[in-house]
Write an enzyme that holds these catalytic residues in place. Structure first.
Site, PDB file in Angstrom:
ATOM      1  N   LYS A  45      -5.355  11.859 -18.038  1.00 35.25           N
ATOM      2  CA  LYS A  45      -5.532  12.596 -19.276  1.00 35.25           C
ATOM      3  C   LYS A  45      -4.364  12.314 -20.232  1.00 35.25           C
ATOM      4  O   LYS A  45      -4.297  11.242 -20.785  1.00 35.25           O
ATOM      5  CB  LYS A  45      -5.720  14.086 -18.962  1.00 35.25           C
ATOM      6  CG  LYS A  45      -6.791  14.340 -17.860  1.00 35.25           C
ATOM      7  CD  LYS A  45      -8.193  13.939 -18.287  1.00 35.25           C
ATOM      8  CE  LYS A  45      -9.199  13.707 -17.151  1.00 35.25           C
ATOM      9  NZ  LYS A  45      -9.328  14.735 -16.143  1.00 35.25           N
TER      10      LYS A  45
ATOM     11  N   ASP B 165      -3.989  22.898  -9.865  1.00 33.30           N
ATOM     12  CA  ASP B 165      -4.364  21.799 -10.764  1.00 33.30           C
ATOM     13  C   ASP B 165      -3.856  22.202 -12.144  1.00 33.30           C
ATOM     14  O   ASP B 165      -4.376  23.116 -12.775  1.00 33.30           O
ATOM     15  CB  ASP B 165      -5.882  21.624 -10.762  1.00 33.30           C
ATOM     16  CG  ASP B 165      -6.346  20.463 -11.660  1.00 33.30           C
ATOM     17  OD1 ASP B 165      -5.617  20.103 -12.599  1.00 33.30           O
ATOM     18  OD2 ASP B 165      -7.457  19.946 -11.418  1.00 33.30           O
TER      19      ASP B 165
ATOM     20  N   ARG C 263       0.826  -1.216   0.000  1.00 30.25           N
ATOM     21  CA  ARG C 263       0.000   0.000   0.000  1.00 30.25           C
ATOM     22  C   ARG C 263       0.855   1.258   0.000  1.00 30.25           C
ATOM     23  O   ARG C 263       0.404   2.331  -0.385  1.00 30.25           O
ATOM     24  CB  ARG C 263      -0.949   0.001   1.203  1.00 30.25           C
ATOM     25  CG  ARG C 263      -2.135   0.945   0.989  1.00 30.25           C
ATOM     26  CD  ARG C 263      -3.155   0.890   2.114  1.00 30.25           C
ATOM     27  NE  ARG C 263      -2.615   1.373   3.350  1.00 30.25           N
ATOM     28  CZ  ARG C 263      -2.662   0.716   4.512  1.00 30.25           C
ATOM     29  NH1 ARG C 263      -3.219  -0.471   4.586  1.00 30.25           N
ATOM     30  NH2 ARG C 263      -2.133   1.227   5.602  1.00 30.25           N
TER      31      ARG C 263
ATOM     32  N   TYR D 116     -12.391  22.322 -11.199  1.00 20.43           N
ATOM     33  CA  TYR D 116     -12.947  21.030 -11.616  1.00 20.43           C
ATOM     34  C   TYR D 116     -14.176  20.688 -10.757  1.00 20.43           C
ATOM     35  O   TYR D 116     -14.095  20.700  -9.525  1.00 20.43           O
ATOM     36  CB  TYR D 116     -11.840  19.987 -11.446  1.00 20.43           C
ATOM     37  CG  TYR D 116     -12.212  18.575 -11.810  1.00 20.43           C
ATOM     38  CD1 TYR D 116     -12.575  18.241 -13.109  1.00 20.43           C
ATOM     39  CD2 TYR D 116     -12.171  17.563 -10.859  1.00 20.43           C
ATOM     40  CE1 TYR D 116     -12.902  16.939 -13.443  1.00 20.43           C
ATOM     41  CE2 TYR D 116     -12.489  16.258 -11.184  1.00 20.43           C
ATOM     42  CZ  TYR D 116     -12.856  15.947 -12.472  1.00 20.43           C
ATOM     43  OH  TYR D 116     -13.169  14.648 -12.796  1.00 20.43           O
TER      44      TYR D 116
HETATM   45  C1  LIG Z   1     -10.085  14.793 -14.875  1.00 17.83           C
HETATM   46  C2  LIG Z   1      -9.661  15.927 -14.050  1.00 17.83           C
HETATM   47  C3  LIG Z   1      -9.407  15.772 -12.685  1.00 17.83           C
HETATM   48  C4  LIG Z   1      -9.686  14.488 -11.936  1.00 17.83           C
HETATM   49  O1  LIG Z   1      -8.893  13.450 -12.347  1.00 17.83           O
HETATM   50  P1  LIG Z   1      -9.360  11.914 -12.255  1.00 17.83           P
HETATM   51  O2  LIG Z   1      -8.119  11.197 -12.588  1.00 17.83           O
HETATM   52  O3  LIG Z   1     -10.485  11.746 -13.226  1.00 17.83           O
HETATM   53  O4  LIG Z   1      -9.812  11.673 -10.846  1.00 17.83           O
HETATM   54  C5  LIG Z   1      -8.955  16.873 -11.997  1.00 17.83           C
HETATM   55  N1  LIG Z   1      -8.755  18.063 -12.588  1.00 17.83           N
HETATM   56  C6  LIG Z   1      -8.995  18.245 -13.887  1.00 17.83           C
HETATM   57  C7  LIG Z   1      -8.748  19.593 -14.481  1.00 17.83           C
HETATM   58  C8  LIG Z   1      -9.467  17.195 -14.660  1.00 17.83           C
HETATM   59  O5  LIG Z   1      -9.753  17.402 -15.948  1.00 17.83           O
END
Ligand SMILES: *Cc1c(COP(=O)(O)O)cnc(C)c1O
Length: 388
Positions: free
Chosen positions: A204, A179, A54, A107
């Site tokens: 992404k 982010d 973990r 987000y």
């Molecule tokens: C998709 C996304 C997230 C969250 O990521 P996950 O891997 O889907 O949990 C956070 N911030 C942005 C800008 C995103 O597009």
């Protein structure tokens, strides 16, 4: 080294694995100690290696080291989703009675976490206009602990003056979290601009193939232990197979992004000239909102942007989406495939009302030939105009 070279050479351990080109997948729960002295060191919290699945595995370590280098960070921590990384980054620094500042274009699920979970723990949240810049200072109260940025913002793509916000927050003793998923670590290194914690959804472009979900936080030494202990207390634990896929995604990311950006600009410029279009919200497009800040802070773009359309009857909007052949309708982005979704801002903007009535369509421009994508959109806009 150039970042393109780093993407190809980081996160490998060939000498440890008999020359195998890729870092192997190490599926782990139990890890055996060599001897009793090591076991005792682990009990005292002084063992330098991984003690349990973990807490990591060698594939995850390779990915963490690669990301930290790309981000110009001392450490990266990998999470089972971007959302788990977001939640951990906030919880690590706050306590009951604190106040935090979140960008109004954050987000959606991060906003939901603040409104639904943090409220239970008496944490006060204020959503600030993304374009506030150094004006953030006026919103910082004695109990403000954290300022959260996302640039460009989700769905509406507002660029933020990151350095101005980070500097103002630092002066008042607040932690900043950014982010930076849209830019990827290839096009923006948040820590170099004064941000304390850089967050990425690896789901992404680092995946690039729409086949796993993962997140990461990167920071300098001073915040590492705070983030690490909270991540462990939260049970953060990505799978080794997914860590392998993330490392594989890094190898081709610069090539893929180059194409996403070129095609994105091509399609966006075409859309900009269409009579149905009010505006194209793509900071990389000359003349688009936030273009100057994009140029100031980012070295490139990805293929995600929104198009603000003029009002249209609901059945025409439905026909626009249902007839698309190359653009799939689905959440997420950053894979090889093109996507189109209708954005509902609903109650997700509280600092200022979104000024447009018509449909806001978010497009992800994939790796298809851009002229095929334009042809698909051209037919879609004909349906939007009721000429199906
Ligand atoms: C998709 C996304 C997230 C969250 O990521 P996950 O891997 O889907 O949990 C956070 N911030 C942005 C800008 C995103 O597009």
């Amino acid at each position: 080294m150039h970042p393109e070279t780093e993407l190809v050479t980081l996160g490998l351990a060939r000498q440890e694995y008999e020359g195998v080109v890729n870092m192997p997948v190490c599926r782990v729960s139990t890890i055996l100690f060599k001897n009793f002295a090591d076991f005792e060191a682990a009990e005292r919290g002084e063992y330098p290696g991984i003690t349990y699945g973990r807490y990591g595995n060698p594939t995850q370590t390779a990915l963490q080291e690669a990301l930290a280098a790309l981000e110009g960070a001392d450490h990266s921590i990998i999470f089972q989703s971007g959302m788990a990384a977001i939640v951990t980054s906030i919880l690590a620094f706050i306590k009951s009675g604190d106040h935090i500042l979140m960008a109004d274009a954050v987000y959606g699920p991060a906003r939901r976490f603040c409104d639904q979970e943090l409220k239970k723990f008496n944490v006060e949240v204020t959503y600030y206009p993304p374009d506030i810049g150094a004006g953030i200072d006026a919103l910082i109260k004695p109990n403000t602990r954290l300022v959260y940025l996302e640039s460009p913002g989700s769905l509406t793509f507002e660029m933020q003056d990151i350095e101005a916000i980070a500097a103002a927050a630092k002066k008042r003793g607040c932690i900043t979290i950014s982010d930076s998923t849209w830019a990827t670590p290839l096009h923006f290194r948040a820590l170099a601009h004064g941000v304390d914690v850089s967050m990425h959804s690896l789901t992404k472009y680092i995946s690039g193939h729409s086949d796993f979900v993962m997140g990461a936080l990167s920071c300098k030494k001073e915040h590492y232990k705070t983030l690490l202990y909270t991540s462990r207390n939260m049970g953060a634990c990505p799978g080794a197979d997914d860590c392998y896929l993330a490392l594989r995604g890094l190898r081709t990311m610069s090539l893929r992004l180059k194409r996403h950006q070129e095609s994105g600009l091509h399609v966006a410029a075409w859309l900009k000239k269409r009579p149905e279009v009010v505006d194209v919200l793509y900071p990389a497009l000359p003349g688009a909102p936030g273009h100057a800040l994009w140029k100031k802070y980012f070295s490139g773009a990805c293929g995600l942007f929104s198009v603000q359309l003029k009002p249209a009857p609901h059945e025409n909007i439905r026909a626009f989406f249902d007839g698309l052949e190359l653009f799939g309708m689905g959440y997420s982005w950053g894979g090889f495939e093109s996507l189109a979704t209708l954005c509902s801002l609903g109650k997700s903007r509280t600092a200022a009302r979104w000024p447009h009535e018509g449909p806001l369509v978010r497009l992800h421009i994939g790796l298809e030939h851009p002229d095929d994508l334009i042809a698909d959109l051209e037919q879609g806009l004909a349906r939007l105009n009721g000429k199906a």
